[in-house]
Scaffold this motif. Structure first.
Motif, short mmCIF file in Angstrom:
data_model
loop_
_atom_site.label_atom_id
_atom_site.label_comp_id
_atom_site.label_asym_id
_atom_site.label_seq_id
_atom_site.Cartn_x
_atom_site.Cartn_y
_atom_site.Cartn_z
N THR A 42 0.85 -1.27 0.12
CA THR A 42 0.02 0.06 0.11
C THR A 42 0.86 1.14 -0.01
O THR A 42 0.54 2.18 -0.72
N LEU A 43 1.85 1.13 0.84
CA LEU A 43 2.71 2.54 0.88
C LEU A 43 3.76 2.85 -0.20
O LEU A 43 4.24 3.85 -0.35
N PHE A 44 4.17 1.86 -0.54
CA PHE A 44 5.38 1.65 -1.66
C PHE A 44 5.11 1.03 -3.00
O PHE A 44 5.94 0.07 -3.46
N PRO A 45 3.87 1.27 -3.65
CA PRO A 45 3.94 0.77 -5.20
C PRO A 45 4.84 1.42 -6.00
O PRO A 45 5.63 2.20 -5.54
N GLY A 46 5.08 0.64 -7.07
CA GLY A 46 6.11 0.96 -7.98
C GLY A 46 7.51 1.01 -7.54
O GLY A 46 8.35 1.93 -7.59
N ARG A 47 7.87 0.01 -6.53
CA ARG A 47 9.18 -0.20 -6.14
C ARG A 47 10.22 -0.59 -7.09
O ARG A 47 11.01 -1.64 -6.94
N MET A 48 10.47 0.32 -8.16
CA MET A 48 11.32 -0.25 -9.35
C MET A 48 12.83 0.19 -9.02
O MET A 48 12.85 1.17 -8.18
N THR A 49 13.59 -0.70 -9.24
CA THR A 49 14.78 -0.39 -8.78
C THR A 49 15.31 1.22 -9.18
O THR A 49 15.24 1.38 -10.23
N GLY A 50 15.83 1.63 -8.00
CA GLY A 50 16.53 3.02 -8.20
C GLY A 50 15.40 4.22 -8.15
O GLY A 50 15.86 5.37 -8.16
N THR A 137 2.21 2.12 -10.53
CA THR A 137 1.04 1.87 -9.61
C THR A 137 0.93 0.25 -9.23
O THR A 137 0.05 -0.22 -8.65
N LEU A 138 2.17 -0.38 -9.62
CA LEU A 138 2.48 -1.89 -9.17
C LEU A 138 2.27 -1.94 -7.78
O LEU A 138 3.49 -1.72 -7.23
N GLN A 139 1.38 -2.63 -7.20
CA GLN A 139 1.57 -3.04 -5.79
C GLN A 139 2.52 -4.11 -5.54
O GLN A 139 3.44 -4.01 -4.50
N GLY A 140 2.34 -4.91 -6.17
CA GLY A 140 3.47 -6.10 -6.15
C GLY A 140 3.01 -6.80 -4.87
O GLY A 140 3.93 -7.24 -4.07
N ILE A 141 1.92 -7.33 -4.49
CA ILE A 141 1.60 -7.85 -3.34
C ILE A 141 1.92 -9.42 -3.31
O ILE A 141 2.63 -10.09 -2.27
N ASP A 142 1.83 -9.88 -4.50
CA ASP A 142 2.41 -11.23 -4.57
C ASP A 142 3.87 -11.30 -5.09
O ASP A 142 4.61 -11.97 -4.60
N ASP A 143 4.12 -10.10 -5.81
CA ASP A 143 5.56 -10.18 -6.32
C ASP A 143 6.22 -8.94 -6.16
O ASP A 143 6.12 -8.05 -6.76
N SER A 303 -0.40 -13.46 -12.70
CA SER A 303 -0.71 -11.98 -12.36
C SER A 303 0.80 -11.08 -12.44
O SER A 303 0.86 -9.89 -12.15
N HIS A 304 1.76 -11.83 -13.01
CA HIS A 304 3.14 -11.00 -12.96
C HIS A 304 2.95 -9.74 -13.71
O HIS A 304 2.42 -9.61 -14.84
N HIS A 305 3.41 -8.98 -12.86
CA HIS A 305 4.08 -7.56 -13.34
C HIS A 305 2.61 -6.64 -13.82
O HIS A 305 2.64 -5.47 -14.39
N ASN A 306 1.48 -7.16 -13.53
CA ASN A 306 0.04 -6.67 -13.90
C ASN A 306 -0.58 -5.78 -12.77
O ASN A 306 -0.79 -6.43 -11.75
N PRO A 307 -0.46 -4.50 -13.12
CA PRO A 307 -0.88 -3.58 -11.66
C PRO A 307 -2.20 -3.85 -11.52
O PRO A 307 -2.83 -3.85 -10.19
N ARG A 308 -3.08 -4.28 -12.57
CA ARG A 308 -4.47 -4.79 -12.23
C ARG A 308 -4.81 -5.79 -11.59
O ARG A 308 -5.57 -5.92 -10.76
#
Length: 346
Positions: A42-50, A137-143, A303-308
Motif C-alpha cells: 500500500t505505501l510503496f507501490p512502484g518499487r522499481m529499482t532506483g 501503480t504496481l503494488q506487487g503484493i504477490d511479487d 498476475s506477473h507485473h500486471n498492476p490490475r
C-alpha cells in the motif's frame, strides 16, 4: 569443492538433530507477515529499482529490522539494464539499487541466508509500457511484498532465539531486471563467506499460484536436498498443507529444482539453495511461470507485473482469504525448518 559440500551437509544435519520444541507465539502464524505485506504494497507501490519508492521501502525494512533489535544496513549498488524501443533500438538504463541486510548472529561463522526481493517490475520495453506492465501503480503484493512479510515475521520470531549458525535476512533489489542485486551480493561476498554459507532460502511469489513448491538448486547435493527441500515437504504434510516440488516435466529444470529467481545466482556459484514459491509446474509451459489455470479472473494464468491483477484489492476479491492463508501456511513450514537448520536453542 566436494569437501565444502560435505562440510555444509554435516553442519545442516547436526542442526536438525538438536531441534527443540518451539515456544507459543502471542499471535497466529502469518498474521504479522500479512500485515507487513499489505503495508508495504500500500505505501510503496512502484518499487522499481532506483526509484524513490524502492529506496523508501528499503528504509522501511531497515527500520523494521532495527526495531526488532537487529543490526541492519542498506548497501547501494550501481547497475544497468537494457530497454528496447518500438524501433528495436536498445539503450542502457543506469540505476542505483538498494539491498537491505539484517544479521542474526549465531555462535558459529557458518550462516544461512533468507532472501526476498523488494523491487517490482520496471518496464523493459515500449511494448511493456503499451501493455501496462510494471510501473508506478504496481503494488506487487504477490511479487513480492508477501515474501518480504514472511521474511520479517521470521526475523521477529527468531530475534531472541539463540542459534548455532548465523542467519542473514536480505531484501534484494534488481531481481526484476535480471537478478542484478543478488549477483551484486554474491560478488561482494568473500571466499570465506561463500564457504561458510550453508544454504540460501529464496522466497518469491507466494500468493497467486495454485500450490506451494519447495525446490532445490540444480547443483544442491542430494544430501542437502533431503535436509532442506524434503524436510520442508515433510513438515507441510504434518501440518496438512499441500506442498510439492517441481515434477520435472521440462528437461531444462530437472525434477525438484527451481527456476528463474534470485536463488539461481547462488546455485550457479555452487552454494546450496532452497526456493519457496507458489505456482503450478504441471501446466502447459512446464517451467513454473504459469501460476494457475487460466480463468476469467486470471485470463493468462498469471498476475506477473500486471498492476490490475497484482494488487491486494483484486486478489482479495478473486481469491478471498488467500493472502492470510498462504502467509500462515508458509510460516508454519518455514519457522520450524529454519530453527532446525540454524540449530536453535531454547
Amino acid at each position: 569443492m566436494f569437501s565444502a559440500l560435505r562440510h555444509r551437509t554435516a553442519a545442516l544435519a547436526l542442526g536438525v538433530c538438536f531441534i527443540l520444541p518451539a515456544h507459543a507465539r502471542p499471535s497466529q502464524p502469518g498474521e504479522f507477515a500479512n500485515e507487513q505485506a499489505r503495508h508495504i504494497a500500500t505505501l510503496f507501490p512502484g518499487r522499481m529499482t532506483g526509484t524513490p519508492a524502492e529506496m523508501l521501502s528499503a528504509d522501511y525494512l531497515q527500520q523494521q529490522f532495527m526495531q526488532m533489535g537487529y543490526e541492519s544496513n542498506i548497501r547501494k549498488f550501481k547497475t544497468r539494464y537494457s530497454y528496447t524501443a518500438k524501433d528495436k533500438q536498445q539503450s542502457w538504463q543506469n540505476v542505483t539499487g538498494s539491498t537491505v541486510i539484517a544479521a542474526h548472529e549465531g555462535k558459529s561463522p557458518l550462516q544461512i541466508i533468507i532472501m526476498a526481493h523488494l523491487d517490482t517490475y520496471a518496464p523493459r520495453s515500449d511494448a511493456d509500457v503499451d501493455n501496462n506492465l510494471g510501473g508506478l501503480t504496481l503494488q506487487g503484493i504477490d511479487d513480492n511484498a508477501a515474501s518480504l512479510g514472511v521474511m520479517l515475521e521470521l526475523a521477529q520470531a527468531l530475534k531472541q532465539v539463540p542459534t548455532q549458525y548465523s542467519i542473514r535476512f536480505i531484501a534484494t533489489s534488481g531481481e526484476e531486471e535480471g537478478k542484478l542485486g543478488a549477483q551484486n551480493l554474491l560478488d561482494r561476498m568473500s571466499e570465506a563467506e561463500k564457504k561458510h554459507t550453508l544454504l540460501v532460502i529464496n522466497l518469491n511469489n507466494l500468493i497467486v499460484g495454485d500450490k506451494l513448491y519447495f525446490n532445490s538448486g540444480k547443483n544442491t547435493p542430494a544430501s542437502v536436498r533431503k535436509l532442506t527441500r524434503d524436510r520442508a515437504l515433510a513438515l507441510a504434510r504434518t501440518q496438512g498443507i499441500l506442498a510439492m516440488s517441481n515434477p520435472g516435466l521440462n528437461a531444462s529444470y530437472p525434477k525438484g529444482t527451481s527456476c528463474c529467481n534470485d536463488a539461481e545466482v547462488f546455485d550457479k556459484a555452487g552454494i546450496p539453495v532452497l526456493s519457496v514459491e507458489a505456482t503450478n509446474w504441471s501446466l502447459g509451459n512446464k517451467d513454473g511461470e504459469q501460476q494457475r489455470a487460466k480463468s476469467k479472473t486470471f485470463p493468462d494464468g498469471v498476475s506477473h507485473h500486471n498492476p490490475r491483477l497484482d494488487n491486494q484489492q483484486y486478489i482479495d476479491r478473486a481469491l478471498p482469504g488467500r493472502i492470510e492463508r498462504r502467509s500462515r501456511d508458509v510460516m508454519r513450514i518455514m519457522l520450524p525448518l529454519v530453527k532446525e537448520l540454524a540449530k536453535a536453542g531454547k
